[in-house]
Design a protein around this motif. Structure first.
Motif, mmCIF file in Angstrom:
data_model
loop_
_atom_site.group_PDB
_atom_site.id
_atom_site.type_symbol
_atom_site.label_atom_id
_atom_site.label_comp_id
_atom_site.label_asym_id
_atom_site.label_seq_id
_atom_site.Cartn_x
_atom_site.Cartn_y
_atom_site.Cartn_z
ATOM 1 N N PRO A 140 -39.912 -48.029 24.815
ATOM 2 C CA PRO A 140 -38.210 -47.100 25.125
ATOM 3 C C PRO A 140 -38.703 -45.731 26.074
ATOM 4 C CG PRO A 140 -38.514 -47.490 23.073
ATOM 5 C CD PRO A 140 -39.090 -48.140 23.028
ATOM 6 N N ALA A 141 -38.189 -45.636 27.147
ATOM 7 C CA ALA A 141 -39.100 -44.316 27.368
ATOM 8 C C ALA A 141 -37.686 -43.628 27.149
ATOM 9 C CB ALA A 141 -39.179 -44.238 28.830
ATOM 10 N N PRO A 142 -37.271 -42.784 26.909
ATOM 11 C CA PRO A 142 -35.382 -41.509 27.014
ATOM 12 C C PRO A 142 -35.599 -41.056 27.748
ATOM 13 C CG PRO A 142 -36.494 -41.493 24.614
ATOM 14 C CD PRO A 142 -37.539 -42.764 25.469
ATOM 15 N N TRP A 143 -35.859 -40.165 28.988
ATOM 16 C CA TRP A 143 -36.187 -39.678 29.848
ATOM 17 C C TRP A 143 -35.438 -38.848 30.698
ATOM 18 C CZ3 TRP A 143 -40.490 -35.651 28.378
ATOM 19 C CH2 TRP A 143 -40.987 -34.876 28.730
ATOM 20 N N GLU A 144 -34.783 -38.404 30.658
ATOM 21 C CA GLU A 144 -34.851 -37.922 32.226
ATOM 22 C C GLU A 144 -34.338 -36.341 32.774
ATOM 23 O OE1 GLU A 144 -30.188 -38.726 32.307
ATOM 24 O OE2 GLU A 144 -30.020 -37.482 29.893
ATOM 25 N N VAL A 145 -35.506 -35.765 32.812
ATOM 26 C CA VAL A 145 -35.892 -34.009 33.050
ATOM 27 C C VAL A 145 -35.345 -33.965 33.918
ATOM 28 C CG1 VAL A 145 -37.501 -32.800 33.127
ATOM 29 C CG2 VAL A 145 -37.284 -34.116 31.821
ATOM 30 N N THR A 146 -36.080 -34.810 34.960
ATOM 31 C CA THR A 146 -35.315 -33.953 36.827
ATOM 32 C C THR A 146 -34.235 -34.801 37.794
ATOM 33 O OG1 THR A 146 -36.742 -36.125 37.419
ATOM 34 C CG2 THR A 146 -37.777 -33.869 36.930
ATOM 35 N N VAL A 147 -32.860 -35.076 36.563
ATOM 36 C CA VAL A 147 -31.921 -35.603 36.895
ATOM 37 C C VAL A 147 -31.336 -35.122 37.908
ATOM 38 C CG1 VAL A 147 -31.578 -37.639 35.251
ATOM 39 C CG2 VAL A 147 -30.062 -34.833 35.300
ATOM 40 N N VAL A 163 -42.944 -54.381 28.497
ATOM 41 C CA VAL A 163 -41.560 -53.984 29.473
ATOM 42 C C VAL A 163 -41.099 -52.367 28.872
ATOM 43 C CG1 VAL A 163 -39.403 -54.531 30.094
ATOM 44 C CG2 VAL A 163 -41.343 -56.180 29.012
ATOM 45 N N LEU A 164 -40.602 -51.828 30.478
ATOM 46 C CA LEU A 164 -41.473 -50.105 30.030
ATOM 47 C C LEU A 164 -39.522 -50.303 29.960
ATOM 48 C CD1 LEU A 164 -39.709 -47.553 31.316
ATOM 49 C CD2 LEU A 164 -42.259 -47.374 29.451
ATOM 50 N N LEU A 165 -38.420 -49.410 29.115
ATOM 51 C CA LEU A 165 -36.984 -49.655 29.060
ATOM 52 C C LEU A 165 -37.000 -47.968 29.286
ATOM 53 C CD1 LEU A 165 -34.375 -50.744 29.266
ATOM 54 C CD2 LEU A 165 -34.561 -50.217 26.697
ATOM 55 N N GLY A 166 -35.779 -47.583 30.926
ATOM 56 C CA GLY A 166 -36.104 -46.320 31.180
ATOM 57 C C GLY A 166 -34.821 -45.886 30.293
ATOM 58 N N GLY A 167 -33.825 -44.515 30.211
ATOM 59 C CA GLY A 167 -34.721 -43.091 31.459
ATOM 60 C C GLY A 167 -34.595 -43.412 32.591
ATOM 61 N N ASP A 168 -34.836 -42.539 32.892
ATOM 62 C CA ASP A 168 -34.163 -42.697 34.444
ATOM 63 C C ASP A 168 -35.854 -43.282 35.171
ATOM 64 O OD1 ASP A 168 -37.139 -40.576 34.758
ATOM 65 O OD2 ASP A 168 -35.564 -39.095 35.051
ATOM 66 N N HIS A 169 -35.893 -42.836 36.287
ATOM 67 C CA HIS A 169 -37.051 -43.824 37.189
ATOM 68 C C HIS A 169 -37.875 -43.788 37.602
ATOM 69 C CE1 HIS A 169 -36.511 -47.516 40.601
ATOM 70 N NE2 HIS A 169 -37.641 -47.359 39.268
ATOM 71 N N SER A 170 -38.580 -42.179 37.009
ATOM 72 C CA SER A 170 -39.573 -41.226 37.008
ATOM 73 C C SER A 170 -40.326 -42.176 36.115
ATOM 74 C CB SER A 170 -39.678 -39.863 37.030
ATOM 75 O OG SER A 170 -38.844 -39.997 35.283
ATOM 76 N N THR A 171 -40.050 -42.211 34.916
ATOM 77 C CA THR A 171 -40.755 -42.899 33.396
ATOM 78 C C THR A 171 -41.461 -43.867 34.040
ATOM 79 O OG1 THR A 171 -38.708 -44.974 33.436
ATOM 80 C CG2 THR A 171 -38.501 -42.659 32.013
ATOM 81 N N ALA A 195 -37.115 -37.244 24.138
ATOM 82 C CA ALA A 195 -36.403 -36.788 23.643
ATOM 83 C C ALA A 195 -35.697 -35.685 23.573
ATOM 84 C CB ALA A 195 -35.497 -37.932 22.547
ATOM 85 N N THR A 196 -36.913 -34.953 22.626
ATOM 86 C CA THR A 196 -36.131 -33.942 22.472
ATOM 87 C C THR A 196 -36.607 -32.670 23.747
ATOM 88 O OG1 THR A 196 -37.962 -33.337 21.133
ATOM 89 C CG2 THR A 196 -35.827 -33.771 20.281
ATOM 90 N N ASP A 197 -37.912 -33.578 24.549
ATOM 91 C CA ASP A 197 -38.400 -32.696 25.509
ATOM 92 C C ASP A 197 -37.448 -32.590 26.775
ATOM 93 O OD1 ASP A 197 -40.371 -32.404 23.768
ATOM 94 O OD2 ASP A 197 -41.972 -32.471 24.585
ATOM 95 N N SER A 198 -36.747 -34.184 26.371
ATOM 96 C CA SER A 198 -36.252 -34.304 27.797
ATOM 97 C C SER A 198 -35.187 -33.604 27.977
ATOM 98 C CB SER A 198 -35.817 -35.674 27.996
ATOM 99 O OG SER A 198 -34.816 -35.929 28.521
ATOM 100 N N ALA A 199 -34.457 -33.332 26.721
ATOM 101 C CA ALA A 199 -32.800 -32.519 26.706
ATOM 102 C C ALA A 199 -33.397 -30.752 27.096
ATOM 103 C CB ALA A 199 -32.792 -32.467 25.860
#
Length: 361
Positions: free
Chosen positions: A39-46, A153-161, A91-95
């Motif tokens: 899992p890649a809970p990341w969406e910095v550049t949305v 399998v990589l599970l995002g997150g946004d499509h940058s992940t 997740a904390t860095d993403s936020a």
């Protein structure tokens, strides 16, 4: 000592999934599982709608209600699918850095130039560095599982992940293609100044010489720069827009023939990148950048199945941009799509997934 076979023999797949178990309620450990979901809970550049960082958790929660007897791959659950634990700081860095990115996006929307705003330029440089670090950490995590012989399998997150994931694949495979399901080309060069924008994933992926071909399916939103990138790629990027796919359908071409034509254009080894907004919006109402039109769930899973049955080898998969809403619908669709993708991955890799269940008509 309980063995994997003991667990299979004593597990009832007809009952609801075990809430204290791994994804889909399966009883297996990581060591016992053939497929590892990172899992890649990341969406910095949305840049529009948010929520993709919550996708992995939403899919995990919804997975416990997925019936494990998959018609196409009835024994896939027996192989073991295990969801890894993401480092807490992702997740904390993403936020934190998503919040830092918003003034940059707002300044651009107001027509300002970031290079003329020293504080924002500093923040932009920081965000790009943090995203680079994240991709290296994803690559390291994925590579460690691959080294153990796991199908990852990589599970995002946004499509940058998935960028770090593709870097890991590139270290294990000299040449491969990407079957890219999406509403967008994602070929923008550092969109809004962010080197690793979700809208730049395929632009960045083209920098990997191991990626021989990107075949895009379902595209219905793009800009001039992206079209130029496609036209200048000398066939390295092949685009099947949603409009063209529907035109072929309206004029009599079967979906089977279209799928086989698309699959034939891919190299021997293939990774699948699935942005959930490739589907019609009713499947993913809360995804970040929705566009009218799209594929049905059955069209997408049929193409993935055809690929798993072809002479191509699926070497990896990512699923991104699932964003939960007030109910669990988006997570439900994501969990079921992920389960089908895992079955196709395993089938392509020669693992025992059982025979398709056929009903008399």
């Amino acid at each position: 000592m309980s063995t994997k076979q003991n667990k299979i023999d004593n597990f009832d797949p007809s009952q609801p999934g075990l809430a204290d178990a791994t994804i889909y309620g399966l009883p297996f450990t990581a060591e016992e599982s053939e497929i590892i979901v990172v899992p890649a809970p990341w969406e910095v550049t949305v840049s529009y709608g948010a929520g993709a960082s919550e996708g992995p958790e939403a899919i995990l929660e919804a997975s416990y209600q997925v019936d494990l007897l998959h018609q196409q791959y009835p024994d896939v659950w027996k192989l073991g699918i295990y969801i890894d634990e993401a480092p807490e700081h992702w997740a904390t860095d993403s936020a934190k850095y998503k919040e830092m990115a918003q003034p940059i996006i707002e300044a651009l929307e107001n027509g300002e130039t970031i290079a003329d705003l020293p504080e924002l330029q500093k923040d932009l440089d920081t965000i790009n560095a943090v995203c680079d670090k994240f991709h290296k950490e994803v690559e390291e995590k994925v590579s460690s599982w691959m080294a153990k012989g796991k199908k990852v399998v990589l599970l995002g997150g946004d499509h940058s992940t998935p960028l770090g994931y593709y870097n890991a694949l590139a270290k294990h495979h000299d040449a491969f293609g990407i079957l890219h399901f999406d509403a967008h080309m994602d070929l923008r060069d550092a969109y809004e100044g962010f080197t690793y924008s979700h809208a730049s994933i395929m632009f960045n992926t083209l920098k990997l010489p191991q990626v021989k071909t990107i075949v895009q399916v379902g595209i219905r939103d793009f800009c001039e720069q992206e079209v130029a990138t496609v036209m200048e790629s000398n066939g390295r990027v092949l685009v099947h827009t949603d409009a063209d796919l529907k035109k072929d359908e309206f004029e009599g071409m079967s979906w089977k023939d279209k799928c086989d034509y698309i699959i034939a254009s891919l190299p021997e080894k293939v990774a699948i990148s699935f942005d959930i907004d490739a589907l019609l919006a009713w499947y993913c109402p809360n995804t970040g950048t929705p566009v009218p039109g799209g594929l049905t769930y059955e069209q997408a899973t049929y193409m993935i199945t055809r690929l798993s049955e072809s002479n191509k080898l699926i070497i990896g998969m990512d699923l991104v941009e699932v964003a939960p809403g007030e109910d669990d619908w988006d997570g439900n669709v994501g969990a079921r799509l992920l389960f089908h993708m895992c079955g196709a991955f395993a089938k392509s890799q020669g693992l025992a997934v059982g025979q398709k269940i056929e009903f008399k008509k």
